[in-house]
Scaffold this active site. Structure first.
Site, PDB file in Angstrom:
ATOM      1  N   ASP A  36       0.854  -1.171  -0.059  1.00 18.60           N
ATOM      2  CA  ASP A  36       0.048  -0.058   0.059  1.00 18.60           C
ATOM      3  C   ASP A  36       0.938   1.330   0.318  1.00 18.60           C
ATOM      4  O   ASP A  36       2.257   0.710   0.757  1.00 18.60           O
ATOM      5  CB  ASP A  36      -0.572   0.481   1.374  1.00 18.60           C
ATOM      6  CG  ASP A  36      -1.882  -1.086   1.115  1.00 18.60           C
ATOM      7  OD1 ASP A  36      -1.821  -1.495   0.029  1.00 18.60           O
ATOM      8  OD2 ASP A  36      -2.597  -1.386   1.909  1.00 18.60           O
ATOM      9  N   ASP A  85      -7.128  -1.477  -4.554  1.00 23.10           N
ATOM     10  CA  ASP A  85      -8.244  -1.352  -3.629  1.00 23.10           C
ATOM     11  C   ASP A  85      -8.718   0.051  -3.903  1.00 23.10           C
ATOM     12  O   ASP A  85     -10.122  -0.405  -3.355  1.00 23.10           O
ATOM     13  CB  ASP A  85      -7.693  -0.776  -2.390  1.00 23.10           C
ATOM     14  CG  ASP A  85      -6.123  -2.098  -1.388  1.00 23.10           C
ATOM     15  OD1 ASP A  85      -7.093  -2.911  -1.032  1.00 23.10           O
ATOM     16  OD2 ASP A  85      -5.741  -1.631  -0.242  1.00 23.10           O
TER      17      ASP A  85
END
Length: 181
Positions: free
Chosen positions: A83, A102
């Site tokens: 991330d 995401d």
């Protein structure tokens, strides 16, 4: 962490062994299986469609498919997801760090919800397509006093559409309608 828009957006490297927003902090294997099932489900649904998908539905399915496969590749290869997108408002509010996969999943699910929300209901679909029923069934359920308490009507049309309505006599309100393609 590298600030790109001071006080609002940074690139921050995070190894995420859990799911989005911190759920299942050590759930890499479970999330990998879930991503695989989601990807297979989307591909199977797409291949089962008898004709070309509408553009909005195709995009709405492609986004979560791409996101699931992207995160799955990270989980299989690295045992975590990378991330890096960090949105925050100063030091007062910080959104959990996330990645492009995401975002694709979230946008795709929102588009899917919008697509299906805008679809006609069973009655509207039948009226719009001017379908003629091939098979019709009507069941009446009688209560203790002999009155008809519930009526269920079902029809199958030449297009393959199946439709069912449940109503309570004396009321004009439809309890439920289901259209099954």
């Amino acid at each position: 962490s590298k600030s790109l828009v001071p006080g609002f957006f940074s690139l921050t490297y995070v190894n995420n062994t859990g799911g989005a927003f911190g759920i299942l902090p050590a759930g890499t294997q479970l999330l990998a299986v879930a991503a695989f099932i989601a990807a297979v489900g989307i591909v199977a649904y797409t291949l089962r469609m008898p004709r070309r998908l509408p553009a909005q539905l195709a995009i709405a399915l492609a986004l979560p498919l791409g996101g699931a496969v992207g995160n799955l590749l990270d989980r299989v290869r690295l045992h975590y997801v990378v991330d890096f997108l960090d949105v925050h408002i100063g030091s007062h509010y910080a959104w959990p760090v996330f990645n492009i996969a995401d975002s694709a999943i979230c946008v795709g699910v929102a588009l899917l919800a919008l697509y299906f929300w805008r679809q006609p209901t069973g009655d509207e679909l039948v009226a719009k397509q001017r379908l003629v029923p091939v098979v019709v069934a009507r069941l009446e359920f009688q209560g203790a006093g002999g009155n008809v308490d519930l009526v269920v009507e079902a029809a199958q049309y030449s297009s393959g559409l199946q439709f069912a309505i449940a109503t309570v006599p004396g009321f004009r309100r439809q309890l439920g309608a289901t259209a099954i393609a």
